[in-house]
Design an enzyme around this catalytic site. Structure first.
Site, PDB file in Angstrom:
ATOM      1  N   HIS A 281      12.021  -4.069  -7.310  1.00  0.00           N
ATOM      2  CA  HIS A 281      12.026  -2.284  -7.796  1.00  0.00           C
ATOM      3  C   HIS A 281      12.754  -1.910  -5.986  1.00  0.00           C
ATOM      4  O   HIS A 281      11.947  -2.288  -5.048  1.00  0.00           O
ATOM      5  CB  HIS A 281      10.815  -1.710  -8.275  1.00  0.00           C
ATOM      6  CG  HIS A 281       9.949  -1.767  -7.816  1.00  0.00           C
ATOM      7  ND1 HIS A 281       9.484  -0.472  -6.134  1.00  0.00           N
ATOM      8  CD2 HIS A 281       7.933  -2.817  -7.345  1.00  0.00           C
ATOM      9  CE1 HIS A 281       8.206  -0.686  -5.175  1.00  0.00           C
ATOM     10  NE2 HIS A 281       7.851  -2.506  -6.396  1.00  0.00           N
TER      11      HIS A 281
ATOM     12  N   ASP B 246       5.928  -2.493   0.441  1.00  0.00           N
ATOM     13  CA  ASP B 246       6.638  -2.699  -0.967  1.00  0.00           C
ATOM     14  C   ASP B 246       7.067  -1.144  -1.823  1.00  0.00           C
ATOM     15  O   ASP B 246       6.946  -0.267  -1.512  1.00  0.00           O
ATOM     16  CB  ASP B 246       4.995  -2.535  -1.434  1.00  0.00           C
ATOM     17  CG  ASP B 246       4.870  -2.678  -2.902  1.00  0.00           C
ATOM     18  OD1 ASP B 246       5.504  -2.563  -3.478  1.00  0.00           O
ATOM     19  OD2 ASP B 246       3.634  -1.131  -3.618  1.00  0.00           O
TER      20      ASP B 246
ATOM     21  N   GLU C  31       9.242   1.765 -10.403  1.00  0.00           N
ATOM     22  CA  GLU C  31       8.114   1.345 -10.807  1.00  0.00           C
ATOM     23  C   GLU C  31       7.517   0.937 -10.579  1.00  0.00           C
ATOM     24  O   GLU C  31       5.951   1.368 -11.557  1.00  0.00           O
ATOM     25  CB  GLU C  31       8.174  -0.148  -9.895  1.00  0.00           C
ATOM     26  CG  GLU C  31       7.798  -1.703 -10.039  1.00  0.00           C
ATOM     27  CD  GLU C  31       6.147  -1.553  -9.220  1.00  0.00           C
ATOM     28  OE1 GLU C  31       5.481  -2.352 -10.188  1.00  0.00           O
ATOM     29  OE2 GLU C  31       5.996  -0.763  -8.808  1.00  0.00           O
ATOM     30  N   GLU C  32       6.923   1.903  -9.273  1.00  0.00           N
ATOM     31  CA  GLU C  32       5.640   2.884  -8.614  1.00  0.00           C
ATOM     32  C   GLU C  32       4.893   4.024  -9.771  1.00  0.00           C
ATOM     33  O   GLU C  32       3.869   4.297  -9.237  1.00  0.00           O
ATOM     34  CB  GLU C  32       6.054   3.111  -7.392  1.00  0.00           C
ATOM     35  CG  GLU C  32       6.442   2.421  -6.340  1.00  0.00           C
ATOM     36  CD  GLU C  32       4.529   1.695  -6.081  1.00  0.00           C
ATOM     37  OE1 GLU C  32       4.148   1.785  -6.395  1.00  0.00           O
ATOM     38  OE2 GLU C  32       5.447   0.489  -5.182  1.00  0.00           O
TER      39      GLU C  32
ATOM     40  N   ASP D 290       7.533  -8.937  -6.007  1.00  0.00           N
ATOM     41  CA  ASP D 290       6.478  -7.737  -5.663  1.00  0.00           C
ATOM     42  C   ASP D 290       5.636  -8.154  -4.567  1.00  0.00           C
ATOM     43  O   ASP D 290       5.605  -8.741  -4.062  1.00  0.00           O
ATOM     44  CB  ASP D 290       5.819  -7.236  -6.818  1.00  0.00           C
ATOM     45  CG  ASP D 290       6.010  -5.553  -6.819  1.00  0.00           C
ATOM     46  OD1 ASP D 290       6.264  -5.383  -5.454  1.00  0.00           O
ATOM     47  OD2 ASP D 290       5.883  -4.235  -7.545  1.00  0.00           O
TER      48      ASP D 290
ATOM     49  N   HIS E 237       0.302   0.208   0.596  1.00  0.00           N
ATOM     50  CA  HIS E 237       0.218   1.464   0.371  1.00  0.00           C
ATOM     51  C   HIS E 237      -0.300   2.212   1.964  1.00  0.00           C
ATOM     52  O   HIS E 237      -0.911   3.688   1.332  1.00  0.00           O
ATOM     53  CB  HIS E 237      -0.437   2.495  -0.875  1.00  0.00           C
ATOM     54  CG  HIS E 237       1.094   1.936  -2.449  1.00  0.00           C
ATOM     55  ND1 HIS E 237       0.129   2.342  -3.134  1.00  0.00           N
ATOM     56  CD2 HIS E 237       1.377   0.819  -2.055  1.00  0.00           C
ATOM     57  CE1 HIS E 237       1.167   2.010  -4.791  1.00  0.00           C
ATOM     58  NE2 HIS E 237       2.043   1.123  -3.924  1.00  0.00           N
TER      59      HIS E 237
HETATM   60 ZN   LIG Z   1       5.580  -2.800  -6.008  1.00  0.00          ZN
END
Ligand SMILES: [Zn+2]
Length: 349
Positions: free
Chosen positions: A66, A182, A212-213, A235, A323
């Site tokens: 992604h 990410d 995707e998120e 991922d 994140h």
């Molecule tokens: Zn991811």
């Protein structure tokens, strides 16, 4: 690493992946036989089998990395010129104090980007009450200060504009640290593995997916179009091999090699595919580890359930502090993921 740096420094929240898609297109010129963008914005890149013809229908393998990163949209511009945000993807507000952000009034034109400062509204420590100090602000409490007069802000900034956190790409020991590793590490792995491939008998559809998120949305539509025999999502996964987390909850170990994900919140991986990846890793002496992520999912969840179903799994890159703007990935794991993916593709079909 230059490519990874470019990838992490290019903004692209869910639904606004144009800049990162353009960068990937530029960086992969000549790598694919055909490239198209689907209606949602995913980049679908096909490589026909290379090498001696096998005289049979090739296995069709779909890869998915992604392109989107967690970020924000402008939700409101106050009369005072302060800007309020809507999260697009899962943020922990505890990680958002005192950040530099980039507000992007025109997704097509980085020249118009504006730097800003993100902080929760309320009193600073000097004059905070005991009550204030205990409170963890909600995302709605945060404001962006653009350091500009209110009427200038109102002219330049609009509801729906993309906003991303800004942080440098830094080498730290044997790791790289940045925001949005990410999932730009997976974009990197997908590109580098394909560049490394000498020959392959399978038909490879490498998809750089969108959204995707916010729930694997781009992979869902792309997989319905591609209808592959096998799907491999690329991922990041949690590496919480850090203080304060019990060993059984670490999910993966940073530097422990490519993580082969047995299950996560969206997928129970195809056992035959898992066994194939492990067999190749052992034969080629590529470092790998098994991993289970109790909650959360990857594009594999969407690919597996597309159309009449697909054999699918996720190859994951262990990532510490996920994140946050200090996501950390070990070079051993980056290279192991690239090498294992390339080795799989060379023998598939
Ligand atoms: Zn991811």
């Amino acid at each position: 690493m230059e490519l990874l740096e470019k990838l992490v420094l290019t903004a692209g929240i869910p639904g606004r992946e144009q800049r990162i898609r353009d960068l990937i297109l530029q960086e992969t010129q000549g790598l694919f036989d055909s490239v198209r963008t689907d209606p949602m914005g995913s980049l679908i890149c096909v490589r026909q089998p290379k090498g001696p013809a096998q005289g049979k229908t090739p296995l069709r393998v779909m890869l998915a990395a992604h392109m989107d990163q967690i970020g924000f949209m402008v939700r409101h511009v106050e009369n005072s010129g302060f800007v309020r945000l809507q999260a697009v993807g899962g943020f922990d507000p505890r990680n958002l104090f005192a950040r530099i952000v980039t507000v992007c009034p025109d997704v097509e034109d980085p020249g118009q980007d504006l730097p800003g400062v993100l902080n929760p509204s309320g009193r600073p420590i000097h004059i905070a009450t005991e009550e204030d100090k205990k409170k963890i602000p909600e995302l709605t409490d945060f404001v962006v200060d653009l350091g500009l007069p209110a009427d200038t802000v109102k002219k330049k900034v609009n509801i729906g504009d993309m906003v991303v956190l800004k942080a440098p790409f830094t080498r730290v020991g044997q790791t790289v640290v940045s925001q949005c590793l990410d999932n730009r590490v997976a974009c990197w792995i997908q590109i580098r593995a394909l560049q490394k491939l000498k020959h392959h008998h399978c038909e490879i559809t490498a998809v750089f997916t969108v959204q995707e998120e916010v729930g694997l949305r781009g992979a869902m539509t792309a997989a319905f179009e591609v209808k592959p025999d096998v799907g491999v999502a690329l991922d990041t996964t949690l590496a919480v091999d850090t203080p304060g987390v019990p060993e059984d909850q670490r999910v993966s170990v940073s530097g422990g090699g490519a993580a082969i994900t047995y299950m996560d919140g969206a997928t129970i991986a195809d056992p035959q595919l898992l066994a194939t990846f492990e067999k190749i890793a052992r034969a080629k002496k590529i470092k790998y580890q098994r991993s289970i992520l109790p909650r959360g999912g990857t594009d594999a969840g969407a690919i597996q359930r597309a159309a009449a179903g697909t054999r699918a799994m996720t190859l994951s890159c262990p990532t510490r502090y996920i994140h946050t703007v200090t996501e950390m990935v070990h070079e051993t794991d980056l290279n192991a993921c690239r090498d294992l993916l390339a080795a799989y593709l060379e023998q598939a079909g």
